[in-house]
Every structure is written in C-alpha cells, then in structure tokens.
Design a protein around this motif. Sequence first.
Motif, PDB file in Angstrom:
ATOM      1  N   VAL A 214       0.837  -1.204   0.000  1.00 57.35           N
ATOM      2  CA  VAL A 214       0.000   0.000   0.000  1.00 57.35           C
ATOM      3  C   VAL A 214       0.876   1.259   0.000  1.00 57.35           C
ATOM      4  N   TYR A 215       1.902   1.255   0.851  1.00 62.58           N
ATOM      5  CA  TYR A 215       2.731   2.460   0.962  1.00 62.58           C
ATOM      6  C   TYR A 215       3.699   2.605  -0.209  1.00 62.58           C
TER       7      TYR A 215
ATOM      8  N   VAL B 153      -2.045   8.386   1.442  1.00 58.50           N
ATOM      9  CA  VAL B 153      -2.590   7.106   0.966  1.00 58.50           C
ATOM     10  C   VAL B 153      -3.965   7.314   0.329  1.00 58.50           C
ATOM     11  N   LEU B 154      -4.790   8.085   1.023  1.00 56.00           N
ATOM     12  CA  LEU B 154      -6.163   8.264   0.567  1.00 56.00           C
ATOM     13  C   LEU B 154      -6.211   8.887  -0.825  1.00 56.00           C
TER      14      LEU B 154
ATOM     15  N   PHE C  92      -4.915   6.619  -3.651  1.00 58.04           N
ATOM     16  CA  PHE C  92      -5.832   5.578  -4.107  1.00 58.04           C
ATOM     17  C   PHE C  92      -7.114   6.142  -4.709  1.00 58.04           C
ATOM     18  N   LYS C  93      -7.516   7.326  -4.244  1.00 56.09           N
ATOM     19  CA  LYS C  93      -8.804   7.848  -4.698  1.00 56.09           C
ATOM     20  C   LYS C  93      -8.668   8.820  -5.874  1.00 56.09           C
TER      21      LYS C  93
END
Lengths: 500, 153
Positions: free
Chosen positions: B20-21, B33-34, B37-38
């Motif tokens: 993820v990171y 992160v948000l 991904f968004k």
Amino acid sequence: MAITMKTASYKIIRDHDRCIECLVCVRQCSNGVHRWDEDYMCLVSDEAECVNCHRCVVFCPTQALNVVASPLDFKTNANWRKPDIEQIYLQAETGGTLLVGMGNDRPYPVYWDHLLLNASQVTNPSIDPLREPVELKTFIGRKPDTVHFGSEGVEGEFPPQLELDVPVMFSAMSFGSISLNAQKSLARAAVETGIYWNCGEGGLHPEVRPYADRAVVQVASGRFGVSVDYLKSGAAIEIKIGQGAKPGIGGHLPGEKVGPEVSRTRMIPLGTDAISPAPHHDIYSIEDLRQLIFSLKEATEYAKPVGVKIAAVHNVAAIASGSVRAGADFLVIDGFRGGTGAAPLRIRDNIGIPIELALAAVDSRLREEGIRNTVSLVVAGGIRNSADVVKAIALGADAVYIGTAALIALGCHMCQKCYQGKCNWGIATTNPYLTKRVNPEVGARRAANLIRAWAHEIKEMLGGMGINAIESLRGNRLHLRGIGLGPKELEILQVKAAGE
Amino acid sequence: MRRRIVCNFDVCIGCRLCEVYCITSHSRFPHDVLKAFKLDGQRPVPRVTVEEEGVLSFSVSCRHCQEPECTKSCLTGALQLDAELGIIKVEEERCIGCWTCVVACPYGAIRPSPGERKVAVKCDLCGGTGEVPACVANCPNEALRMEVWVEEG
Ligand code: SF4
Ligand code: SF4
Ligand code: SF4
Ligand code: SF4
C-alpha cells in the motif's frame, strides 16, 4: 448459520469514502469478520464474530474503520441489564460455564482512585529529580533479624535478595497462556530495566533461558516444567497458591494450545490439557506449606528467595501471617482485578477482595505481630499506572507486579477474549500465524519504555513529597488521604480522610 | 556501496501495508494514501510483493543483485547499475517494454507499469533520496530494514 438469540455485541462502521479496498482488515482479523464479497464486489463484515480488539481499526491505513457497541436496545431495566440477559441466552444455548479473559471489570470501587498523595510546601521542601538523585532501588527477600557492622560494612550472612532498579516486576504469565514472543519481550525488557519477570507455571523455554537470571520461576500445583535445573536457573522461586482472577480455582491450559513447544517446555504430552488443580496435593496446612518452602530452599542451597503467592480473599491477613511464619521470604498478594487467560466469569466477578484493602490489612497485621520486617510484600491485580505504584508503596508494599498493564504495552486492546486463543495482537495465543505479530524487539522496547516512563513519574511524585528514596515511603500512610470513603474503609486502610 | 531491503520473515505478518505504501510513494500524492488511491487515475503497481504460504509470509522487492540478470538481459541498456546510489535503476526513456527483464529476474521483482506506454518498474528504494523507503518506514512490525553492503572485488 442457525438462528441464535445472542445478538452481535459490536457494530462495524466502514467509511466507504475512505476505504481503499486494500484488504488489510481482511488479513488482520483472525475472527474472519471482514471479507471481500465477489458478488457485491465490495467488502462486507460479519459483525457477530467481532470481539472489538481494534486490530483492523489500528491497521487500516486510511482510518476508514470504527467499531462501536451495538446500538441495539434492550428494554431499559435496572435489574436485568444487557449482559445479564445475553449471558442467559448463551448458557441456554451451550449448557456451559461462561468463560472470560483478563480481570474483573465490574464497577466495584477502585480504592486507588479514592486515595490522594501528599506534596511538600514550605517546610521539608520538595526535590527536583532532575537535579538531585531520587533512589528507587528496592530489595525483595527476607531481612535478617539483627545486623552487625564491622570495619568492612555489614558482617555475616545476608539472606538472598532480589535487587530491583524500579519497584515493579512483570507478573507470572506462562508460555502457553501468552506467546513465546510476548514472553521474550517482557524478559528482555526486565533485563534492560533492571527488574524481574515471572515465567509463570509453564517452565522455561530454551529461548528465554538467557534471561533466566532475571526470572522468578513459579511452582504451581501442576508442577509443570519443574526440575532442579529449572529451580536453580531462576533468580527466585514463587509458590503459586492462588491467583486474583480466580481464587480457589486451578489453572487450565486447553489441549489445543499445547503444541510441540509448549509440550516440551511444560514436560507434558502433546495436545493434552495442562491442568493445575486448585489445591496443591501436598499442602493442607501451614506446616505442609513450610515443608514445600524448605524443600525448595534445600534444592537450591538457600541461595534464592522463596515466595508464596496468594489471592486476596476475606481472611488474607491471617493467611499471610501463616505463610510468613512458614518461611516465605516474600509474599505476593493478588487482588481481584488480576488478569488471566481464562477464568469462569462468575468466579472472576464475585470472588476475592480489592488489593488495596488486602494490602493494608496484611501490612497492618504483620506489623502488629512484629514480623513485617522479615518479609517483602509484593502486590498485584489491577495496577494501572505509576500513581497506583506509589500509593501501593505508601500503603505498605515493597513492590508491585504488573500483568495487564505490561500486555497493554505490547498491544493488547483488552477485548477480554484471551481464552479463545485467537488473540489478534499475537499475545494470548500460540498460533504461529498470530504470534509473529509481536516482534520481540519491538515488544521489548515498548515494555521497557513503560517501566522507564513509570520510573520517571515515580521519581517526580517522590520528589514532590520531599522524599529522596522509595524506601522512606514504604508503609508511610501519612502520605495518603482518603476521599469519598466510609469510616470503616478508612479504618482498614489506616488512612486519614482528606482535610484531616 | 550497495543497498537493498531485507525482510525478516519471522515477524512479517503478511498485512501487505508495504505494498500500500509503495504504491502511495510512487503515486502523484506520495505522502497521502487516501489521495493516492482515490485521486490518482493511474495508480502505480507495487514494486514490492508479499508472498504467502501457510504461516510463512515475507515481502520481496528488487535485490539490487551483485550480478544482476536484468541488466545483462536488457536489450536497450535501460537497466543499469547507478553506481552513486548503489542500486539498479530503470531508465524509462530507453525501455521498449520487451519484458526480457521480467523473464530474467529470478525474484519476479520487475513488472510492467500501468498506462499507455508500458515500461518496466521495480524497486528504486523510493528514489534513492536517502529518505527511509516507504515500505520500511511503514511496516507496522519492523520486519523490513535497509541493508547496506560494500561490493566485493
Ligand atoms: S484496511 Fe481500511 S482501507 Fe483497507 S480495505 Fe480495510 S477498511 Fe478499507
Ligand atoms: S475482531 Fe478485531 S479485527 Fe476483527 S473486526 Fe472486530 S475489531 Fe476488527
Ligand atoms: S491479550 Fe489479546 S485476546 Fe487477550 S484481551 Fe488482549 S488483545 Fe484481547
Ligand atoms: S508491511 Fe511489513 S509485515 Fe506487512 S507484509 Fe509488508 S513486510 Fe510484511
């Protein structure tokens, strides 16, 4: 799944605007609550299985999750509360005794919170621990009746002692009840901070042997893992008679937790239940206890202190007195908030007494009998912070044992489901997939940090009282005042009321 | 001096936060992160992968090998040792997306990028800027660490 009358205790709130569908929550929950649904093409949660351990909440990289108490309302009733009703549903379904993990969580008074510490003003000025030394060193063990001084200092034999840099120790948690990584973390932290850890009744695993000279080794009724070699490798020996979480009840490690490592360490067959019965089958009197104490001293050539651990029960002072007369070098008293991996719920919640009252009663009784100086008192059972430690010492303890607080330092989120063996924080489990969640390096650092932080705070509190050594506070109840307590409680605590 | 990330499989818990990171740090929003991904329409592929088998799990990324198969196999010379940083780097301009390196790498550490013009992507130690790489910094159980070693010979 068949309909069950037991409803989910928690509700999971997932903020889909924040969820990035990374599935970390799915992989982290050992209860299988979260799952990716192929048909809906989204994440779903089976809330009935959630134990509110916060693993998914903490690990979610976008803080998309929250777990809250289920809002489902039971009809308001002062007598029949939600847990009472739910427990009946469960028993009606299973026909079994209710089990729980960790300590008594009923709303009995916490006496620590009804005791206030003193601080010096004007006279007997306070001490700044950053500029002047404040001594926390504590010795656990029998003190000699008379001491002779010669040109070389103290002369003659001195009974064996444990030397603690901070008056705190990690209480008995066996390998099996907690994971090896969790035990290793505590053992390392104890070595680093100059305190002691207790290996519990499960024997010493080879991987914690390097930390054995800082270990208190336990002898319980099951005698698991006990050999001369084991007794000699520890720094002190503790005979476990009782435990605060379940006085009058023995220990029981279910067969599923007895894997190859646990079986070897405990010296019992693979997959068998490890049952430590409630009574020691060779102890029915104080004289019998004396025999065991001296057998253990004999086996270890009188080189180690031998202690006795009892649960705080109604006539604890008399039992303590008998144990001291039987030859115990230190006494451990475990109050009814003490934790455990598994206890019958009714026992945990209803048996025993608070450690504060037990400690005061024991200390007073031993003083009245003129034998307080011959023994060290260690108390356990719900010590939450450094102020509790200072109050315990002012009430008469030499040191405290911490169990739950130490596990919280390792990550425990107090879900109280240790008995299920599925601890998501890798603590109360022997499942290898879960135990690696405690990295012993990280665990040792966290546990050692906790001890160091408490040591700083204890020094600050002592300094504020104008005391420069913890030894000077021991049993000095004039440094305490009670608040919100009745006359009988103040009398037992032998503490004046605030304002007096 | 050479560098690479090593994983202690005794304490890798298979959470895949390293992936993820890693994605985040190579996205348009390397510290969020948000948003990565968004909002990043062309979210990068992770340059680290977590392998799992039973209770065993470990994350693996480019080993920055001493005798790399990828640089030897690369037709255009896009894969090269960056002697200064001590790592193997892809020069994206020169990559023609033939995937010879993908086949050659014994660790499966190279994969095609998303997007129109596909190029080989692999662990670059987060740009080799000297900052702690994202996977190491965010591994919740300290299973990852940077290994620095001096080349022999
Ligand atoms: S961990 Fe958080 S972001 Fe990842 S899938 Fe679960 S809820 Fe979504
Ligand atoms: S059991 Fe723990 S990890 Fe699983 S959903 Fe509940 S809080 Fe999250
Ligand atoms: S040790 Fe694990 S199972 Fe027990 S209360 Fe803590 S988090 Fe829950
Ligand atoms: S973040 Fe760390 S523990 Fe999680 S999978 Fe990656 S290497 Fe393993």
